[in-house]
Write an enzyme that holds these catalytic residues in place. Structure first.
Site, mmCIF file in Angstrom:
data_model
loop_
_atom_site.group_PDB
_atom_site.id
_atom_site.type_symbol
_atom_site.label_atom_id
_atom_site.label_comp_id
_atom_site.label_asym_id
_atom_site.label_seq_id
_atom_site.Cartn_x
_atom_site.Cartn_y
_atom_site.Cartn_z
ATOM 1 N N GLU A 208 -101.749 27.267 36.628
ATOM 2 C CA GLU A 208 -102.661 27.859 37.612
ATOM 3 C C GLU A 208 -101.800 28.444 38.719
ATOM 4 O OE1 GLU A 208 -105.637 28.290 37.015
ATOM 5 O OE2 GLU A 208 -106.272 26.744 35.600
ATOM 6 N N CYS A 242 -105.873 29.920 46.199
ATOM 7 C CA CYS A 242 -105.438 30.840 45.148
ATOM 8 C C CYS A 242 -106.521 31.877 44.865
ATOM 9 C CB CYS A 242 -105.056 30.094 43.881
ATOM 10 S SG CYS A 242 -106.315 28.953 43.302
#
Length: 458
Positions: A208, A242
């Protein structure tokens, strides 16, 4: 020593029926409910996100525990049709073993839960390396989990925590053959290093990594909805998600209107920058001075490349801002090809970009970056919305219509494409990555027919 203890625990834990493993996870969720306010406050104190977001992060942990409890009774295989008479063909899933989890400072506990809850019900054991910037939340979370494990006589080594800098527990952790799966949250540069080391030993990864998330605002959008949603996406967690909105792609016909409203919204944000424990504030500090320097460098870079700062970009000082980590979120006019726009700056700076023509032009701009995590399109036109979600639309792992890039629910699989790493965590069928897949064939007849009609008679 930790890995050996985990391996020993795995041999016991994998034999515990999945619904009983789910019961342990259920109790962890209940324990988190009891400690939600305290743990949420600790997240705020250590990481700097506002208290409401700290509470929201703990709620994510609770939600994924609830999800995993249900999944513990739904770990399924599939029966397939054999081409051979009196044969049964099927697939099933077994636990992998030791799962390594490396989490980032921006979500110091939620991402751990995304992985751990599913790994636990799958029959795996975990070794968690949190960010060295947020050790206190890690220790507190481990204490909450430990009390549940002791009460249920769970063998030591199922849930493991090692607090260490990457210089101590880094490449050696990644290269360890005893860890079949590593889930790592971090920058794209970190992910490429992880992928290289783990891939060399043919291990599995959930990566990720960075996002460079865009919102498209069409002339057919509800402009006010787009502004409200996108502002949270740009300044929430002080731009340290993110899924933070980094680019806003606006049609030229409404560009000036949207720009004006964006600046007006940011003007209202400035008085609400401050102590994240004070619920009157909406934006807290950056994690440290290094992040502040990255923010300042991005502001300078966009101007050097020919962009224009429309609002913010300053570091705050004076009473309440003594740490030097508080900044005024920045709005900049830019071009998508700018080097700084192609990068992810983990701070509250957003680039306004202009598009002409139809929605396909906006999608082309959106996709023209190395990263592919989250994306959004604001439009009330069903054709534009469906085009955005089509195979010719967004190339991101997450694509939303009429809501922003940030704030994903745990029920869907979370992750992105391209330089974002391709990993998937949390909901949907993400549980499968924590297990090994096995194909089974049973011959319950008296003959031995071969597949593909091959004859081999002796």
């Amino acid at each position: 020593m930790v890995i050996k203890k985990a391996q020993a625990a795995f041999k016991e834990w994998r034999l515990v029926p999945a619904p009983i493993r789910g019961e342990i996870v259920r109790q962890i969720g209940l324990a988190l409910r009891d400690k939600k306010e305290a743990l949420g406050a600790l997240v705020t104190l250590e990481m700097g996100k506002i208290y409401q977001e700290g509470l929201g992060e703990v709620q994510e942990m609770i939600d994924i525990c609830d999800f995993a409890v249900g999944q513990s009774r739904l770990i399924n295989g599939v029966n397939l049709q054999s081409e051979r008479p009196e044969h049964r063909l099927s697939e099933q899933y077994h636990p992998l073993g030791v799962v390594g989890i490396v989490t980032s400072y921006n979500f110091p506990v939620a991402v751990l839960a995304w992985n751990t809850a599913l790994a636990a019900i799958a029959g795996d054991v975990v070794v968690w390396k949190p960010s060295s910037k947020t050790p206190l939340t890690a220790l507190a979370t481990q204490k909450i989990i430990k009390d549940v494990l002791i009460a249920n006589k769970v063998p030591e080594g199922v849930f493991n925590l090692v607090v260490a800098k990457s210089s101590v527990m880094g490449d050696n952790f990644l290269a360890d053959n005893r860890i079949p799966l590593l889930s790592v949250t971090g920058s794209t540069a970190v992910g490429k290093r992880v992928g290289g080391i783990v891939g060399k030993r043919l291990g599995k990864t959930i990566l990720e990594l960075g996002g460079n998330n865009a919102v498209i605002i069409s002339p057919k959008a509800d402009i006010q909805m787009a502004i409200m949603s996108t502002v949270f996406g740009t300044v929430g967690t002080a731009g340290q998600r993110c899924t933070t909105t980094r680019r806003v792609i606006i049609h030229e016909d409404i560009y000036e209107e949207v720009k004006t409203k964006f600046v007006s919204a940011y003007e209202k944000i400035v008085p609400k920058i401050g102590n994240p424990l004070n619920e009157d504030y909406l934006v807290g500090p950056l994690i440290d001075n290094g992040s502040v320097e990255l923010f300042k460098n991005a502001v300078e870079s966009v101007e050097k490349e020919g962009g224009k700062i429309l609002f913010g970009g300053e570091v705050l000082n004076g009473e309440g801002y003594e740490s030097g980590n508080y900044v005024v979120p920045c709005i900049a006019e830019a071009e998508n090809h700018f080097e700084i726009v192609q990068e992810e700056t983990f701070a509250p700076i957003v680039y306004l970009l202009k598009y002409k023509g139809d929605i396909t032009n906006a999608i082309e701009i959106q996709n023209d970056v190395p990263q592919g995590l989250s994306s959004a399109c604001f439009t009330l036109d069903v054709r534009e919305a469906e085009t955005f979600l089509s195979l010719a639309g967004s190339d991101c792992g997450i694509a939303n219509v009429n809501l922003g890039t940030s704030g994903a629910e745990i029920g869907g699989a979370f992750g992105g494409e391209k330089d974002t790493g391709g990993g998937r965590e949390s909901g949907s069928d993400a549980w499968k990555i924590y297990m090994r897949r096995q194909t089974n064939t049973i011959n319950y007849g008296a003959e031995l027919p071969l597949a593909q009609g091959i004859k081999f008679d002796i």
